[in-house]
Write an enzyme that holds these catalytic residues in place. Structure first.
Site, PDB file in Angstrom:
ATOM      1  N   ASP A 272     -56.811 -34.252  22.692  1.00  9.02           N
ATOM      2  CA  ASP A 272     -56.330 -32.964  22.163  1.00  9.02           C
ATOM      3  C   ASP A 272     -55.773 -33.175  20.759  1.00  9.02           C
ATOM      4  OD1 ASP A 272     -56.953 -31.535  24.489  1.00  9.02           O
ATOM      5  OD2 ASP A 272     -55.084 -30.391  24.397  1.00  9.02           O
TER       6      ASP A 272
ATOM      7  N   ASP B  31     -56.690 -38.116  27.792  1.00 12.71           N
ATOM      8  CA  ASP B  31     -56.539 -36.662  27.821  1.00 12.71           C
ATOM      9  C   ASP B  31     -55.646 -36.216  26.669  1.00 12.71           C
ATOM     10  OD1 ASP B  31     -56.596 -33.980  28.814  1.00 12.71           O
ATOM     11  OD2 ASP B  31     -54.572 -34.319  29.589  1.00 12.71           O
TER      12      ASP B  31
ATOM     13  N   LYS C 162     -50.205 -49.234  27.221  1.00 12.43           N
ATOM     14  CA  LYS C 162     -48.745 -49.276  27.091  1.00 12.43           C
ATOM     15  C   LYS C 162     -48.291 -50.561  27.786  1.00 12.43           C
ATOM     16  CE  LYS C 162     -44.753 -47.428  25.917  1.00 12.43           C
ATOM     17  NZ  LYS C 162     -44.306 -47.284  24.506  1.00 12.43           N
TER      18      LYS C 162
ATOM     19  N   ASP D 274     -48.257 -45.019  21.920  1.00 13.70           N
ATOM     20  CA  ASP D 274     -47.412 -44.241  20.995  1.00 13.70           C
ATOM     21  C   ASP D 274     -47.829 -44.494  19.543  1.00 13.70           C
ATOM     22  OD1 ASP D 274     -46.494 -46.826  21.425  1.00 13.70           O
ATOM     23  OD2 ASP D 274     -44.378 -46.305  21.533  1.00 13.70           O
TER      24      ASP D 274
HETATM   25  C1  IPM Z   1     -59.669 -32.123  29.835  1.00 15.31           C
HETATM   26  C2  IPM Z   1     -58.768 -31.133  30.511  1.00 15.31           C
HETATM   27  C3  IPM Z   1     -58.691 -31.476  32.004  1.00 15.31           C
HETATM   28  C4  IPM Z   1     -58.118 -32.878  32.111  1.00 15.31           C
HETATM   29  C5  IPM Z   1     -57.875 -30.472  32.840  1.00 15.31           C
HETATM   30  C6  IPM Z   1     -58.438 -29.079  32.743  1.00 15.31           C
HETATM   31  C7  IPM Z   1     -57.779 -30.898  34.295  1.00 15.31           C
HETATM   32  O1  IPM Z   1     -57.525 -31.117  29.906  1.00 15.31           O
HETATM   33  O2  IPM Z   1     -60.849 -32.223  30.216  1.00 15.31           O
HETATM   34  O3  IPM Z   1     -59.218 -32.793  28.906  1.00 15.31           O
HETATM   35  O4  IPM Z   1     -56.897 -33.037  32.105  1.00 15.31           O
HETATM   36  O5  IPM Z   1     -58.904 -33.809  32.231  1.00 15.31           O
HETATM   37 MG    MG Z   2     -57.401 -32.290  28.155  1.00 17.76          MG
END
Ligand code: IPM
Ligand code: MG
Length: 353
Positions: free
Chosen positions: A251, A247, A191, A223
């Site tokens: 996801d 992180d 960023k 972004d």
């Molecule tokens: C991940 C998880 C962890 C992180 C959490 C559980 C602390 O979300 O491994 O991605 O944020 O690294």
């Molecule tokens: Mg995570």
């Protein structure tokens, strides 16, 4: 080969998926003539309950002495009070820091038979094969000061996003080395239009890139990267980014693979050992029901064989078995099927060649 593997089942569905991966590792050991010695230790919420600490010293010592560590998940509603001073996640972060595993590799492949399991349009998903290299021991997760303070009649909270050149250099260099074994493209996500730490990140990345003239580098703002991950995920090969961005983006990337339950990860320190864990969390809503998808952890075990033990063939055998099981219709609930954790694990073991 003989190898010492520390198991950290942790909380929620952690014990269920770790036990699935152990079964697969044992089957691989038998087939290929290796002996894996497992020892189990406490981390996270269960460690808090039994010892008062989310990362007992005995656990960290055992992990440091092991050839590799396989972790399930930590956390759950029982320990979620935001005012609590001791939290399960501190165990995981302490472990990452304690083992010095600064590089978190999160590969994302879309199995053709699972395209339907993703909410995205099929034409976006075909041929997606990317890997996120997430910096894991710096940035907002660890920066100091990190605290809450009372002043002018209200609380103020601060977290610190700090990176030094050597921290950026080692992770970016690893990303470039990985890219050389793949499609030779690095997307560095930052960023830089707002953050000073990102401007340093970009500068160091440009410097590292000069050592890899055969690899293409692009800088992508986080972004935009978030958008591109769902609009044109095929345009990524190796994504390298700081801890918090990584992180969040991983996801999001899990959506491409059809389920959070699919994605494995390897955390490496560039020397020895290694920490392996699925990217999903402890999923308290389905814990104890025997329905969790074990594939993320089983594929993490495959990464363990590849990166910590150098057992490339064996790792590939697991990946092929997973691919076949999926191709032949094996599905846990998160993938729209009905198989239990143990049935899915069995389906994979049966397909090991
Ligand atoms: C991940 C998880 C962890 C992180 C959490 C559980 C602390 O979300 O491994 O991605 O944020 O690294
Ligand atoms: Mg995570």
């Amino acid at each position: 080969m003989r190898a010492n593997i520390v198991l950290l089942p942790g909380d929620g569905i952690g014990p269920e998926v770790v036990s699935a991966a152990v079964q697969v590792l044992e089957a691989v050991g038998q087939r290929f003539g290796h002996t894996f010695e497992f020892s189990e230790h406490l981390v996270g919420g269960c460690a808090i309950d039994q010892t008062g600490s989310p990362l007992p010293e005995t656990t960290l010592d055992a992990c440091r002495a092991a050839d590799a560590v396989l972790l399930g998940a930590v956390g759950g509603p029982k320990w979620d009070d935001p005012r609590a001073s001791v939290r399960p996640e501190q165990g995981l972060l302490g472990l990452r820091k304690g083992l010095g595993v600064f590089a978190n590799l999160r590969p994302v492949r879309v199995h053709p038979a699972l395209i339907e399991a993703s909410p995205l349009k099929p034409d976006r998903l075909e041929g997606v094969d990317l890997i996120v290299v997430r910096e894991l021991t710096g940035g907002l997760y660890f920066g100091q000061p990190k605290k809450r303070e009372w002043s002018d009649g209200q609380y103020h909270a601060v977290d610190t996003l700090e990176y030094c050149e050597s921290e950026i250099e080692r992770i970016v260099d690893l990303a470039f080395r990985l890219a050389r074994q793949r499609r030779k493209k690095v997307s560095s996500v930052d960023k830089a239009n707002v953050l000073e730490s990102s401007r340093l990140w970009r500068e160091v990345t440009n410097r590292v890139a000069q050592r890899y003239p055969d690899v293409t580098l692009e800088h992508v703002l986080v972004d935009t990267a978030a958008m591109r991950l769902v609009t044109s995920p095929r345009s990524f090969d190796v994504i390298v980014t700081e801890n918090m961005f990584g992180d969040i983006l991983t996801d999001e990337a899990a959506v491409l693979a059809g389920s959070m339950g699919m994605l494995p990860s390897a955390s490496l320190n560039g020397r020895e050992g290694g920490l392996y864990e699925p990217i999903h969390g402890s999923a308290p809503d389905i814990a104890g029901q025997g329905i969790a998808n074990p594939i993320g952890t089983i594929l993490s075990a495959a990464m363990l064989l590849q990166y910590s033990l150098g057992l490339e063939q064996e790792a590939k055998a697991i990946e092929r078995a997973v691919d076949r099981a999926i191709a032949e219709g094996a599905r846990t609930r998160d993938l729209g099927g009905y198989l239990s954790t143990t049935a899915m694990t069995q389906a994979i073991i049966e397909r090991l060649d």
